[in-house]
Design an enzyme around this catalytic site. Structure first.
Site, PDB file in Angstrom:
ATOM      1  N   GLY A  65       2.295   3.862 -10.540  1.00  0.00           N
ATOM      2  CA  GLY A  65       1.643   2.790 -10.440  1.00  0.00           C
ATOM      3  C   GLY A  65       1.922   1.860  -9.363  1.00  0.00           C
ATOM      4  N   ARG A  72       6.005  -7.793   5.294  1.00  0.00           N
ATOM      5  CA  ARG A  72       6.501  -6.318   4.709  1.00  0.00           C
ATOM      6  C   ARG A  72       6.423  -5.486   5.825  1.00  0.00           C
ATOM      7  NH1 ARG A  72       6.720  -6.322  -0.785  1.00  0.00           N
ATOM      8  NH2 ARG A  72       6.465  -4.034  -0.873  1.00  0.00           N
ATOM      9  N   ASP A 107      -0.329   0.597   2.231  1.00  0.00           N
ATOM     10  CA  ASP A 107       0.417   0.117   3.137  1.00  0.00           C
ATOM     11  C   ASP A 107       0.997   0.757   4.289  1.00  0.00           C
ATOM     12  OD1 ASP A 107      -0.164  -2.046   1.515  1.00  0.00           O
ATOM     13  OD2 ASP A 107       1.771  -2.738   0.795  1.00  0.00           O
ATOM     14  N   HIS A 109     -28.176 -21.900  -9.394  1.00  0.00           N
ATOM     15  CA  HIS A 109     -27.669 -23.441  -9.589  1.00  0.00           C
ATOM     16  C   HIS A 109     -27.063 -23.658 -10.982  1.00  0.00           C
ATOM     17  CE1 HIS A 109     -28.129 -27.766  -9.091  1.00  0.00           C
ATOM     18  NE2 HIS A 109     -28.552 -27.862 -10.205  1.00  0.00           N
TER      19      HIS A 109
HETATM   20  C1  FAD Z   1       3.814 -10.507  -4.377  1.00  0.00           C
HETATM   21  C2  FAD Z   1       2.768  -9.655  -3.859  1.00  0.00           C
HETATM   22  C3  FAD Z   1       1.355  -9.928  -4.389  1.00  0.00           C
HETATM   23  C4  FAD Z   1       0.504  -9.145  -3.910  1.00  0.00           C
HETATM   24  N1  FAD Z   1      -0.935  -9.528  -4.664  1.00  0.00           N
HETATM   25  C5  FAD Z   1      -1.871  -8.636  -4.354  1.00  0.00           C
HETATM   26  C6  FAD Z   1      -3.378  -8.991  -4.846  1.00  0.00           C
HETATM   27  O1  FAD Z   1      -3.378  -9.937  -5.489  1.00  0.00           O
HETATM   28  N2  FAD Z   1      -4.495  -7.925  -4.381  1.00  0.00           N
HETATM   29  C7  FAD Z   1      -4.002  -7.116  -3.493  1.00  0.00           C
HETATM   30  O2  FAD Z   1      -5.295  -6.245  -3.145  1.00  0.00           O
HETATM   31  N3  FAD Z   1      -3.005  -6.790  -2.812  1.00  0.00           N
HETATM   32  C8  FAD Z   1      -1.891  -7.435  -3.338  1.00  0.00           C
HETATM   33  N4  FAD Z   1      -0.680  -7.088  -2.626  1.00  0.00           N
HETATM   34  C9  FAD Z   1      -0.185  -6.033  -1.918  1.00  0.00           C
HETATM   35  C10 FAD Z   1      -0.389  -4.930  -2.805  1.00  0.00           C
HETATM   36  O3  FAD Z   1       0.603  -4.919  -3.682  1.00  0.00           O
HETATM   37  C11 FAD Z   1      -0.130  -3.492  -1.956  1.00  0.00           C
HETATM   38  O4  FAD Z   1      -0.971  -3.570  -0.751  1.00  0.00           O
HETATM   39  C12 FAD Z   1      -0.251  -2.277  -2.838  1.00  0.00           C
HETATM   40  O5  FAD Z   1       0.877  -1.956  -3.864  1.00  0.00           O
HETATM   41  C13 FAD Z   1      -0.052  -1.076  -1.608  1.00  0.00           C
HETATM   42  O6  FAD Z   1      -0.056   0.100  -2.608  1.00  0.00           O
HETATM   43  P1  FAD Z   1       0.665   1.649  -1.990  1.00  0.00           P
HETATM   44  O7  FAD Z   1       0.337   2.544  -2.732  1.00  0.00           O
HETATM   45  O8  FAD Z   1       0.554   1.607  -0.612  1.00  0.00           O
HETATM   46  O9  FAD Z   1       2.237   1.174  -2.161  1.00  0.00           O
HETATM   47  P2  FAD Z   1       2.953   1.111  -3.449  1.00  0.00           P
HETATM   48  O10 FAD Z   1       2.038   0.317  -4.578  1.00  0.00           O
HETATM   49  O11 FAD Z   1       4.185   0.153  -3.220  1.00  0.00           O
HETATM   50  O12 FAD Z   1       3.462   2.408  -3.943  1.00  0.00           O
HETATM   51  C14 FAD Z   1       4.280   3.171  -3.163  1.00  0.00           C
HETATM   52  C15 FAD Z   1       5.109   4.030  -4.273  1.00  0.00           C
HETATM   53  O13 FAD Z   1       5.813   5.335  -3.292  1.00  0.00           O
HETATM   54  C16 FAD Z   1       7.155   5.244  -3.826  1.00  0.00           C
HETATM   55  N5  FAD Z   1       7.780   5.850  -2.759  1.00  0.00           N
HETATM   56  C17 FAD Z   1       8.356   5.360  -1.563  1.00  0.00           C
HETATM   57  N6  FAD Z   1       8.878   5.996  -0.734  1.00  0.00           N
HETATM   58  C18 FAD Z   1       9.062   7.344  -1.945  1.00  0.00           C
HETATM   59  C19 FAD Z   1       9.615   8.604  -1.412  1.00  0.00           C
HETATM   60  N7  FAD Z   1      10.193   9.027  -0.572  1.00  0.00           N
HETATM   61  N8  FAD Z   1       9.708   9.584  -2.499  1.00  0.00           N
HETATM   62  C20 FAD Z   1       8.817   9.257  -3.451  1.00  0.00           C
HETATM   63  N9  FAD Z   1       8.056   8.138  -3.855  1.00  0.00           N
HETATM   64  C21 FAD Z   1       8.355   7.305  -2.788  1.00  0.00           C
HETATM   65  C22 FAD Z   1       7.484   3.945  -4.294  1.00  0.00           C
HETATM   66  O14 FAD Z   1       8.481   3.861  -5.307  1.00  0.00           O
HETATM   67  C23 FAD Z   1       6.191   3.234  -4.936  1.00  0.00           C
HETATM   68  O15 FAD Z   1       5.718   3.479  -6.283  1.00  0.00           O
HETATM   69  C24 FAD Z   1       0.519  -7.994  -3.125  1.00  0.00           C
HETATM   70  C25 FAD Z   1       1.806  -7.629  -2.884  1.00  0.00           C
HETATM   71  C26 FAD Z   1       3.038  -8.500  -3.051  1.00  0.00           C
HETATM   72  C27 FAD Z   1       4.275  -8.182  -2.450  1.00  0.00           C
END
Ligand code: FAD
Length: 457
Positions: free
Chosen positions: A41, A258, A303, A432
């Site tokens: 997740g 970040r 990200d 409205h």
């Molecule tokens: C406080 C906060 C509030 C936020 N609120 C919002 C919001 O309201 N709405 C919104 O759209 N966005 C929000 N964001 C941004 C959002 O959380 C991120 O954009 C989103 O989680 C990115 O998803 P991702 O899949 O790129 O990364 P992640 O959700 O971080 O998933 C990456 C996964 O990769 C795993 N991983 C990393 N390296 C390895 C490896 N080498 N081997 C195996 N696994 C690995 C990690 O453990 C992690 O589980 C918020 C961010 C923060 C910090």
């Protein structure tokens, strides 16, 4: 190496980007292995989007800290990923818990939590979805702070004790949201931002409006100043600012941005270079690099790509990749990805700003306080709607600060994406007395300005 595994597609990271790619592919019969180092997740459900919104909603409802924490933790499923992991496996995905590193073309090394090493091969594609990590700001002494005094947003969204004095370093979306939530829940919050404004990438008035709202909630907002040094105190920290002043606090929250997690994954072995941690991708989310300019079998989503770091970007890119691998390929279009901050009032921005547009734009703005809805609700900060158009009359951007703007301003994103003429928006009927009625006077005002520009008056 204790085991060898092969899959058609390997997804590295099971967050907002990796999980939907894997589920979409497995749902159509593709053999997928997902490698996840921590929680299935990713960050959003447990320590980012969901708990921060739950805390903000609880704070807006005026509940106390303990109840807010219970609501936050329930929304975050007590940070237990087993239900999500079961769901993933139920979709037919093979889940491998461990940390993956690319060792060469088509091969990863995965170290499991027990320390076993597995050689994992992909035959069709690798999808990198490893997310981002908080940036440690260059402040003297920050590395030497005692454990527990320095918080990331994940810490702030997991703790059960509320600091009396919270110092937030950074005035982007995370700093503004958590600053407001903690202030409303009773902490004495000070927020330090190096830029002259909060939410520095948006139209300048947006940050000003949110600074007013935060100050109204009791947050001490310090702009245009940077932190130079920090030292431990009896019960917390003392932060020294460039202007010579100091701030004492119980906890220091890092909200200064970040960094994409793309540079320690072994991808340099495939010819990918990254200075800033981001994996650059083309419109199909294929990673750029290697001898041919693009790696045909390595994709990235979320990200780690450095594109608009939101969950909705990650899930959109996931769909681009899955559709591409399923023979329905199409290019991603990021022109209208909403940039939302869930403060009260909320921020909803989309498309270009005047600062990043490559031509002069025509703009118009109205106060949301002039809507009938504001008469009904009487919010302390009703905010404003601003529209930005090309001189040819096409809507290219919007900035909204208003109650619940996250929920009603979405039509502006679709309008920007579709290149809707301002005249059409001005002719559109809004209900409205809804907040969206503000879009009517502002689009009419913009139409009049556009006509004046066309006439040269
Ligand atoms: C406080 C906060 C509030 C936020 N609120 C919002 C919001 O309201 N709405 C919104 O759209 N966005 C929000 N964001 C941004 C959002 O959380 C991120 O954009 C989103 O989680 C990115 O998803 P991702 O899949 O790129 O990364 P992640 O959700 O971080 O998933 C990456 C996964 O990769 C795993 N991983 C990393 N390296 C390895 C490896 N080498 N081997 C195996 N696994 C690995 C990690 O453990 C992690 O589980 C918020 C961010 C923060 C910090």
């Amino acid at each position: 190496v204790s085991e060898q595994l092969t899959a058609e597609v390997v997804v590295l990271g099971a967050g907002s980007g990796g999980q939907p790619v894997a589920e979409a592919l497995a749902g159509e019969g593709v053999d997928v292995v997902v490698v996840e180092a921590f929680r299935v997740g990713g960050e959003c459900p447990y320590v980012a989007c969901i708990p921060s919104k739950a805390l903000l909603v609880a704070a807006a409802a005026g509940v106390g800290w303990d109840k807010a924490v219970r609501r936050r933790d329930a929304a975050a499923e007590q940070r237990d990923d087993s239900g999500t992991a079961d769901g993933l496996v139920g979709e037919g995905v093979r889940l491998l818990r461990g940390t993956g590193t690319v060792t060469g073309p088509g091969t990863l090394d995965v170290v499991t939590p027990d320390g076993d090493r597995i050689e994992l091969r992909w035959t069709r594609a690798l999808v990198v979805a490893t997310g981002s990590a908080p940036v440690m700001p260059p402040v003297d002494g920050i590395d030497a702070l005692p454990a527990g005094t320095l918080w990331t947003s994940a810490d702030a969204l997991s703790v059960t004790d509320r600091p009396d004095r919270l110092l937030v370093l950074g005035g982007g979306a995370v700093g503004c949201e958590l600053g407001q939530a903690f202030a409303r829940l009773g902490s004495d919050v000070k927020l330090v931002e190096i830029a002259p404004r909060l939410l520095a990438g948006e139209q300048p008035w947006v940050g000003d409006a949110i600074a007013d709202a935060l100050r109204h909630d009791g947050v001490d907002v310090r702009l245009d100043t940077s932190a130079t040094r920090v030292e431990p105190q009896d019960s917390g920290v003392r932060l020294h600012l460039a202007d010579g002043s100091t701030i004492d606090a119980d906890r220091l929250l890092l909200a200064g941005g970040r960094r994409p997690r793309g540079d320690r994954l072994g991808l340099e072995r495939l010819g990918v270079a990254s200075d800033d941690g981001a994996l650059r991708v083309d419109a199909r989310c294929r990673v750029l690099g290697g001898a041919d300019g693009v790696l045909p079998d390595v994709y990235a989503v979320g990200d780690v790509t450095g594109v608009a770091p939101f969950t909705h970007t990650a899930t959109y890119q996931a769909e681009i990749v899955a559709d591409g691998l399923l023979g329905r390929g199409r290019d991603a279009d990021y022109r209208a990805v909403p940039r939302v901050v869930y403060t009260d009032p909320a921020v909803f921005c989309v498309g270009v700003t005047e600062a990043n547009a490559d031509r002069a734009l025509v703009t118009a703005a109205v106060d949301v306080a002039d809507t009938a809805r504001a008469l009904v609700e009487r919010p302390p900060h009703a905010g404003r709607v601003e529209l930005l158009a090309d001189p040819d009359g096409t809507l290219v951007g919007a900035a909204v600060v208003a109650p619940h703007a996250d929920s009603w301003a979405g039509e502006l994103a679709l309008a920007v994406r579709a290149g809707v003429p301002v005249s059409l928006l001005a002719d559109h009927v809004h209900p409205h007395p809804a907040w969206s009625e503000a879009l009517h006077p502002v689009s009419r005002a913009l139409g009049i300005r556009l006509a004046a520009v066309a006439d040269g008056t």
